[in-house]
Design an enzyme around this catalytic site. Structure first.
Site, mmCIF file in Angstrom:
data_model
loop_
_atom_site.group_PDB
_atom_site.id
_atom_site.type_symbol
_atom_site.label_atom_id
_atom_site.label_comp_id
_atom_site.label_asym_id
_atom_site.label_seq_id
_atom_site.Cartn_x
_atom_site.Cartn_y
_atom_site.Cartn_z
ATOM 1 N N VAL A 22 -8.289 35.705 -14.533
ATOM 2 C CA VAL A 22 -9.656 36.004 -13.950
ATOM 3 C C VAL A 22 -10.481 34.788 -13.948
ATOM 4 O O VAL A 22 -11.125 34.209 -12.811
ATOM 5 C CB VAL A 22 -10.233 37.064 -14.622
ATOM 6 C CG1 VAL A 22 -11.594 37.597 -14.183
ATOM 7 C CG2 VAL A 22 -9.427 38.505 -14.447
ATOM 8 N N ASP A 40 -11.137 26.383 -22.201
ATOM 9 C CA ASP A 40 -10.279 27.266 -22.574
ATOM 10 C C ASP A 40 -9.918 26.661 -24.016
ATOM 11 O O ASP A 40 -9.619 25.654 -24.219
ATOM 12 C CB ASP A 40 -8.907 27.532 -21.900
ATOM 13 C CG ASP A 40 -8.417 28.891 -22.413
ATOM 14 O OD1 ASP A 40 -8.528 29.841 -21.394
ATOM 15 O OD2 ASP A 40 -7.536 28.819 -23.273
ATOM 16 N N THR A 90 -10.741 41.575 -23.490
ATOM 17 C CA THR A 90 -11.127 42.452 -24.380
ATOM 18 C C THR A 90 -10.165 43.572 -24.718
ATOM 19 O O THR A 90 -10.025 44.615 -23.834
ATOM 20 C CB THR A 90 -12.411 42.943 -23.756
ATOM 21 O OG1 THR A 90 -12.262 43.540 -22.325
ATOM 22 C CG2 THR A 90 -13.626 42.237 -24.068
ATOM 23 N N THR A 125 -14.886 43.036 -19.858
ATOM 24 C CA THR A 125 -15.347 44.489 -19.983
ATOM 25 C C THR A 125 -15.298 45.025 -21.326
ATOM 26 O O THR A 125 -14.470 44.768 -22.149
ATOM 27 C CB THR A 125 -13.732 45.206 -19.380
ATOM 28 O OG1 THR A 125 -13.467 44.656 -17.963
ATOM 29 C CG2 THR A 125 -14.101 46.565 -19.219
ATOM 30 N N CYS A 265 -6.643 46.380 -17.970
ATOM 31 C CA CYS A 265 -7.829 46.785 -17.478
ATOM 32 C C CYS A 265 -7.603 48.452 -17.635
ATOM 33 O O CYS A 265 -8.029 49.097 -18.318
ATOM 34 C CB CYS A 265 -8.283 46.646 -16.058
ATOM 35 S SG CYS A 265 -8.867 44.919 -15.970
ATOM 36 N N ARG A 336 1.578 40.781 -20.384
ATOM 37 C CA ARG A 336 0.737 41.282 -21.476
ATOM 38 C C ARG A 336 0.193 42.644 -21.210
ATOM 39 O O ARG A 336 -0.186 43.120 -20.106
ATOM 40 C CB ARG A 336 -0.598 40.458 -21.902
ATOM 41 C CG ARG A 336 -0.295 39.053 -22.144
ATOM 42 C CD ARG A 336 -1.455 38.098 -22.055
ATOM 43 N NE ARG A 336 -1.876 37.926 -20.851
ATOM 44 C CZ ARG A 336 -3.205 37.554 -20.669
ATOM 45 N NH1 ARG A 336 -4.041 37.055 -21.408
ATOM 46 N NH2 ARG A 336 -3.551 37.121 -19.492
#
Length: 439
Positions: A22, A40, A90, A125, A265, A336
């Site tokens: 993202v 990063d 998250t 999120t 998500c 993942r």
């Protein structure tokens, strides 16, 4: 001159903290209009970007080679930016409670390198309240500055859909929020530089946080409903895909389909919302019910695989099974939080160690995350059963002859084929005698 004007005139820089599936596309998009620092903590990832390699396949190598993003793993470079966008994962812990360590760590990193007059926008999120109750205190502590006086904060939930070439940052309305009217205005204008679809100014940071977490919770519940229908119709001997095709002719029928619910998500965000609800004394009824159904689908798939092996007179223990696809979604290298791993683990409970082939997947990531080594599709031979777990374009092109080569010699009735995504022609394989099954 406002911060927005300075950014627009390239007198101040934007930083992207977190360059994953993202964050990196956001950095590349902004770099077409303003000066961008891409940070990063993974030096390995940063080096790939510097070499013009896109491991995420989100924008492609050519876009990485031509971008003006200044990729770095040196956090002190963040001091050169005045507008920081934090885009880190998250995830949830094993017990399904929120794992806020990545966003807390990113807040510490930004805080250590924050300068007066800056704005920090979180995109990760979270449940309502995280930005103001957890992130701001960290920023203040690390920077020694006061939020609202020395720097300001906002929240703008990410809506990029990994692997989707249509719904991108530029084409999706961007929800933005700020701690006050001044910060909201600047944040909105900065995002309007790249978001062609426009922005929606949320009333508060908590409203924006809540909007994001319910978007994916809604999808999760709808998919859970489809999965439950699939279980029911399977018992009735009715093809779920045929039912949905018929029902879909009504103008207001929602087009959702059964399947494994993974990724960062849909399979995660509902737990953030229910966690906060529990803290306030409310136990979710619908959301957690949907989660339970979706979390059990891997086990349900394997149960039906075993039943079909038995029907085909194939001994279950040490049966030769291959899984095609391991990523959490089609045409995306990200493994993942893939729920295909649930199928793998459940098969092992029956004494079956499957071959796994996924030409799209990030092999190094799969090895690191799950200890799995992929096989090539060409090596899949002499199988008793094939599980098509992900609908990659490459798999869509497979013919019946391609599948025949993967199975043992013998009658078609002993060939078990599970098509989780429903990408194959059911009638074709059933007519050939396959033991075909799908959700």
């Amino acid at each position: 001159m406002s911060l927005y004007e300075k950014i627009k005139n390239r007198e101040e820089k934007i930083s992207l903290v977190g360059l994953g599936y993202v964050g990196m596309p956001i950095a590349v998009s902004f770099a077409k209009k303003v000066n961008v620092i891409g940070f990063d903590i993974s030096e390995e990832k940063v080096e790939l970007y510097k070499k013009g390699i896109d491991p995420t396949k989100e924008v492609g190598d050519d876009a990485i080679k031509s971008t003006t993003v200044e990729f770095t793993a040196d956090e002190s470079k963040l001091k050169e930016a005045k507008f920081h966008i934090v885009v880190v994962p998250t995830p949830v812990n094993v017990d399904h409670t929120p794992d806020l360590r990545p966003v807390e760590s990113a807040s510490r990193t930004v805080g250590r390198n924050l300068t007066k007059g800056s704005i920090v926008v979180f995109e990760s999120t979270v449940y309502p309240g995280v930005t103001e109750e957890i992130c701001i205190p960290i920023l203040e502590r690390e920077s020694g500055m006061k939020c609202g006086e020395d720097f300001k904060v906002g929240y703008s939930p990410e809506r990029i859909n990994p692997g989707d070439k249509v719904h991108r940052l530029e084409t999706i309305v961007k929800v933005v929020s700020g701690m006050d009217e001044e910060s909201l205005d600047i944040i909105a204008k900065v995002y309007e530089l790249v978001v062609d679809a426009g922005v929606h100014r949320a009333e508060s940071i908590k409203v924006a946080e809540a909007a994001k977490v319910i978007e994916n919770s809604q999808r999760d519940i709808n998919i859970a409903f489809m999965n439950e229908l699939s279980i029911i119709f399977n018992k009735m001997g009715i093809d779920t895909k045929a039912v949905l095709k018929a029902a879909g002719t009504k103008w207001n029928f929602l087009n959702f389909f059964p399947g494994l619910v993974g990724g960062h998500c849909i399979g995660v965000d509902p737990y953030y919302l229910t966690y906060k609800a529990e803290q306030l004394g409310y136990h979710s009824q619908i959301i957690l019910s949907g989660r339970r159904i979706n979390d059990d689908m891997g086990k349900y798939v394997v149960e039906n695989l075993i039943k079909n092996l038995i029907k085909a007179d194939v001994p279950v223990k040490d049966a030769k099974v291959a899984i095609l696809g391991f990523t959490f979604k089609e045409n995306c290298p990200d493994t993942r939080n893939t729920r295909v791993i649930d199928i793998v683990n459940e098969l092992k409970e029956y004494g079956i160690t499957p071959m796994i082939a996924d030409p799209e997947a990030d092999a190094e990531e799969a090895k690191h995350e799950y200890g799995i080594d992929f096989d090539s599709v060409e090596d899949i031979k002499e199988m008793d059963a094939i599980v098509v777990a992900v609908g990659h374009d490459q798999f869509l092109r497979f013919t019946q002859e391609d599948f025949n080569k993967m199975f043992k010699e013998g009658s078609y009735e002993s060939k078990v084929l599970l098509d989780i995504k429903g990408i194959l022609d059911r009638k074709e394989y059933e007519a050939a005698g396959y033991k075909y099954w799908r959700l």
